[in-house]
Write a protein that holds these residues in place. Sequence first.
Motif, PDB file in Angstrom:
ATOM      1  N   THR A 209      37.554  38.325  42.840  1.00 21.16           N
ATOM      2  CA  THR A 209      37.628  39.494  42.819  1.00 21.16           C
ATOM      3  C   THR A 209      36.649  40.073  41.186  1.00 21.16           C
ATOM      4  O   THR A 209      35.801  40.856  41.221  1.00 21.16           O
ATOM      5  CB  THR A 209      38.786  40.531  42.522  1.00 21.16           C
TER       6      THR A 209
ATOM      7  N   GLN B 137      32.947  39.557  42.459  1.00 23.54           N
ATOM      8  CA  GLN B 137      32.707  40.702  43.369  1.00 23.54           C
ATOM      9  C   GLN B 137      32.395  42.008  42.485  1.00 23.54           C
ATOM     10  O   GLN B 137      31.620  42.626  42.638  1.00 23.54           O
ATOM     11  CB  GLN B 137      33.693  41.090  44.427  1.00 23.54           C
ATOM     12  N   GLU B 138      33.183  42.270  41.603  1.00 21.81           N
ATOM     13  CA  GLU B 138      32.989  43.487  40.667  1.00 21.81           C
ATOM     14  C   GLU B 138      31.654  43.449  39.802  1.00 21.81           C
ATOM     15  O   GLU B 138      30.788  44.096  39.680  1.00 21.81           O
ATOM     16  CB  GLU B 138      34.167  43.613  39.637  1.00 21.81           C
TER      17      GLU B 138
END
Length: 203
Positions: free
Chosen positions: A97, A100-101
């Motif tokens: 995550t 991805q951010e």
Amino acid sequence: MRLNEARRDLYRRLAKEQGYKSRAAFKLIEANERYRFLREGGRVLDLGSAPGGWMQVSSELVGPTGIVVGVDISPVRLKEKNVVSIKMDINDPAVVTKVQEALGGKADVVLSDLSPTVTGVWELDQTRQVDLTLRSVELSRLLLKEKGGFFCKLFEGERAQEVRDEFRRRFKSVRVVKPSASRTASSELYYFCEVMKEVAGIP
Ligand SMILES: C[S@@+](CC[C@H](N)C(=O)[O-])C[C@H]1O[C@@H](n2cnc3c(N)ncnc32)[C@H](O)[C@@H]1O
């Protein structure tokens, strides 16, 4: 001085002269001259990025419209504007995550120069490096574009074939690279893999 030491010194000196944080920078430059996977505007994920040599090279090549996200347990401090450093263990599930951010989408290229702290006991060092490399393949499955490129280091040894089999299971093209900045006697090789395959039963 032996040839390998002289070669290592040469690349260390060149890195200092050219402002790179590591002589490893030249391994990436050489591989990219051959396969041209770092392109303007590209999104790059660099696993095992400290002290930052590969991030610097990638940052230059993707330019201001691209982005380079590095992950390492050690901190990386760079002043380039198009880089983001994440201080984290690649085995932490939250890394997906976070990356991805930071990337804002899937990566065009995943780089992995991951290496454990070497103990000098080759079997132990090799098996740890293999586990890191297998994790980087796993992260590519989640974070790399289907037609993206994966450039990574692999320590030669007992479990290397297991990793090569995994590369072939995952990617349509697998090529071995031995950069001249890598010591000739060292048992490390680099691989450039591209275009991910769909593996039955695995999303
Ligand atoms: C050879 S160095 C990378 C050099 C880098 N390519 C450069 O150009 O500066 C290998 C890196 O892998 C990192 N590493 C080892 N295990 C890791 C893990 N579990 N998670 C994140 N980074 C790890 C180490 O901290 C080390 O900085």
